[in-house]
Design a protein around this motif. Structure first.
Motif, mmCIF file in Angstrom:
data_model
loop_
_atom_site.group_PDB
_atom_site.id
_atom_site.type_symbol
_atom_site.label_atom_id
_atom_site.label_comp_id
_atom_site.label_asym_id
_atom_site.label_seq_id
_atom_site.Cartn_x
_atom_site.Cartn_y
_atom_site.Cartn_z
ATOM 1 N N VAL A 107 44.365 33.364 40.473
ATOM 2 C CA VAL A 107 44.237 33.967 39.147
ATOM 3 C C VAL A 107 45.458 33.588 38.309
ATOM 4 O O VAL A 107 46.582 33.965 38.616
ATOM 5 C CB VAL A 107 44.089 35.495 39.255
ATOM 6 C CG1 VAL A 107 44.011 36.121 37.866
ATOM 7 C CG2 VAL A 107 42.835 35.844 40.054
ATOM 8 N N LYS B 1 46.000 34.100 35.003
ATOM 9 C CA LYS B 1 46.255 34.821 33.752
ATOM 10 C C LYS B 1 47.755 35.095 33.610
ATOM 11 O O LYS B 1 48.411 35.433 34.590
ATOM 12 C CB LYS B 1 45.439 36.109 33.702
ATOM 13 C CG LYS B 1 45.851 37.153 34.718
ATOM 14 C CD LYS B 1 44.895 38.332 34.682
ATOM 15 C CE LYS B 1 45.393 39.459 35.565
ATOM 16 N NZ LYS B 1 44.319 40.354 35.995
ATOM 17 N N ILE C 106 36.589 36.096 35.680
ATOM 18 C CA ILE C 106 36.632 37.285 36.531
ATOM 19 C C ILE C 106 36.704 38.585 35.739
ATOM 20 O O ILE C 106 36.576 39.658 36.305
ATOM 21 C CB ILE C 106 37.834 37.210 37.521
ATOM 22 C CG1 ILE C 106 39.163 37.153 36.766
ATOM 23 C CG2 ILE C 106 37.689 36.005 38.437
ATOM 24 C CD1 ILE C 106 40.378 37.272 37.680
ATOM 25 N N MET D 49 30.596 41.421 43.344
ATOM 26 C CA MET D 49 32.039 41.503 43.120
ATOM 27 C C MET D 49 32.415 42.967 42.956
ATOM 28 O O MET D 49 31.628 43.756 42.425
ATOM 29 C CB MET D 49 32.396 40.730 41.845
ATOM 30 C CG MET D 49 33.880 40.705 41.512
ATOM 31 S SD MET D 49 34.483 42.100 40.532
ATOM 32 C CE MET D 49 35.400 41.231 39.263
ATOM 33 N N MET E 183 36.114 45.701 42.420
ATOM 34 C CA MET E 183 37.552 45.933 42.348
ATOM 35 C C MET E 183 37.827 47.309 42.924
ATOM 36 O O MET E 183 37.235 48.291 42.483
ATOM 37 C CB MET E 183 38.024 45.936 40.892
ATOM 38 C CG MET E 183 38.098 44.564 40.261
ATOM 39 S SD MET E 183 38.474 44.683 38.497
ATOM 40 C CE MET E 183 40.266 44.685 38.555
ATOM 41 N N MET F 138 42.402 41.627 45.913
ATOM 42 C CA MET F 138 43.419 41.131 44.993
ATOM 43 C C MET F 138 44.763 41.169 45.729
ATOM 44 O O MET F 138 44.802 41.427 46.931
ATOM 45 C CB MET F 138 43.447 41.997 43.725
ATOM 46 C CG MET F 138 42.068 42.146 43.128
ATOM 47 S SD MET F 138 41.826 43.217 41.689
ATOM 48 C CE MET F 138 43.390 43.373 40.915
ATOM 49 N N SER F 139 45.861 40.930 44.995
ATOM 50 C CA SER F 139 47.161 40.824 45.671
ATOM 51 C C SER F 139 47.486 42.021 46.563
ATOM 52 O O SER F 139 48.042 41.859 47.640
ATOM 53 C CB SER F 139 48.271 40.660 44.629
ATOM 54 O OG SER F 139 48.142 39.405 44.008
ATOM 55 N N ARG G 35 40.562 37.078 44.877
ATOM 56 C CA ARG G 35 41.080 36.754 43.539
ATOM 57 C C ARG G 35 42.541 37.190 43.493
ATOM 58 O O ARG G 35 42.836 38.369 43.380
ATOM 59 C CB ARG G 35 40.262 37.499 42.477
ATOM 60 C CG ARG G 35 38.743 37.354 42.590
ATOM 61 C CD ARG G 35 38.035 38.199 41.535
ATOM 62 N NE ARG G 35 38.520 39.571 41.527
ATOM 63 C CZ ARG G 35 37.983 40.565 42.236
ATOM 64 N NH1 ARG G 35 36.935 40.356 43.008
ATOM 65 N NH2 ARG G 35 38.508 41.779 42.176
ATOM 66 N N ILE G 36 43.435 36.213 43.604
ATOM 67 C CA ILE G 36 44.840 36.574 43.799
ATOM 68 C C ILE G 36 45.745 35.937 42.748
ATOM 69 O O ILE G 36 45.713 34.719 42.534
ATOM 70 C CB ILE G 36 45.289 36.179 45.223
ATOM 71 C CG1 ILE G 36 44.426 36.944 46.236
ATOM 72 C CG2 ILE G 36 46.772 36.481 45.424
ATOM 73 C CD1 ILE G 36 44.828 36.778 47.666
ATOM 74 N N GLY G 37 46.511 36.770 42.080
ATOM 75 C CA GLY G 37 47.454 36.290 41.069
ATOM 76 C C GLY G 37 48.893 36.605 41.420
ATOM 77 O O GLY G 37 49.654 35.746 41.853
ATOM 78 N N SER G 38 49.280 37.865 41.254
ATOM 79 C CA SER G 38 50.704 38.218 41.339
ATOM 80 C C SER G 38 51.340 37.918 42.691
ATOM 81 O O SER G 38 52.535 37.605 42.749
ATOM 82 C CB SER G 38 50.916 39.683 40.951
ATOM 83 O OG SER G 38 50.058 40.516 41.686
#
Ligand SMILES: *Cc1c(COP(=O)(O)O)cnc(C)c1O
Length: 240
Positions: free
Chosen positions: A34, A36, A91, A173, A175, A216-217, A232-235
């Motif tokens: 991710v 963003k 997403i 999906m 969250m 996620m993270s 879905r991994i960002g931070s």
């Protein structure tokens, strides 16, 4: 910059360990990075490392960075190690009036949660001669401000969506809520997996219905343990 490589390696190790614990093969789990709020340089780094599934949650940003990445890949096509293209994942919440901008870019929309949105995607896709893959976003956290169809209404909505010829419903999906209570998080993922299995069992959906986008993270280990096929991994990759 070395940090990004280290961090993503650590994420992959953690995914491998979680897979091992529950007897899953790591190839069953795809990582969507991710991007963003990160710089284009950081995104290029990720692409150079060979990661081709990238996710954005806002349409404007998606359009901007996908164009930048496409330009980057064109310019450097002498570097044989680089992927030819990347797959963009939408997403975040999608407004109907933005659908036609998103369809030519994305390979998977994770956030379909109403019939009206699905119908708009279907109509736009028909005009563009596309057949986009989508996931049904399920609200398992019972937080009223969150997007997603309520669990109890998901199967019925899926039945309606599969009648639309110009999109492909390929999974679910969800969250989890932002909480340190791991039992609460796990319960959300379990509920989603159960719904997934139920929908397949009742043959509401096609054989292409294979993806569970969750994790996620802060909670991806639990998601892997509970059957996620897309994280879905960002931070965990970019922050710090
Ligand atoms: C931002 C975002 C993520 C990634 O969150 P991190 O905690 O940074 O890993 C995943 N899914 C959605 C829908 C997001 O908006």
């Amino acid at each position: 910059m070395a940090k990004i490589a280290e961090r993503i390696e650590r994420v992959r190790d953690t995914v491998s360990s979680a897979c091992e614990r529950v007897g899953r093969d790591t190839t069953e789990v795809k990582l969507v990075v991710v991007t963003k709020s990160v710089t284009i340089e950081a995104i290029k780094k990720i692409v150079r490392l060979g990661f081709v599934n990238l996710g954005e949650n806002r349409v404007q940003q998606l359009r901007k960075v996908s164009a930048q990445v496409a330009e980057f890949l064109q310019k450097v096509d002498d570097e044989s190690s680089l992927p030819k293209k990347v797959n963009w994942h939408m997403i975040g919440h999608l407004q109907r009036n933005k659908v036609r901008h998103v369809l030519p870019i994305v390979s998977l929309i994770h956030s379909v949660d109403t019939l009206r949105l699905a119908e708009e995607i279907n109509a736009s896709a028909a005009k563009l001669n596309l057949s986009p893959k989508v996931l049904l976003q399920v609200n398992t956290s019972n937080e009223p401000q969150k997007y997603g169809v309520p669990v109890g209404a998901a199967a019925h909505l899926a039945e309606q969506i599969v009648t639309l010829p110009n999109l492909k419903l390929v999974g679910l999906m969800t969250m989890a809520p932002l909480t340190h209570n791991k039992d609460v998080v796990r319960a959300c993922f379990v509920r989603t997996r159960e719904l997934f299995v139920e929908m397949k069992g009742e043959k509401i959906v096609s054989p292409e219905f294979t993806e569970l986008s969750m994790g996620m993270s802060s909670d991806y280990e639990i998601a892997v343990e509970e059957g996620a096929t897309i994280l879905r991994i960002g931070s965990a990759i970019f922050a710090g």
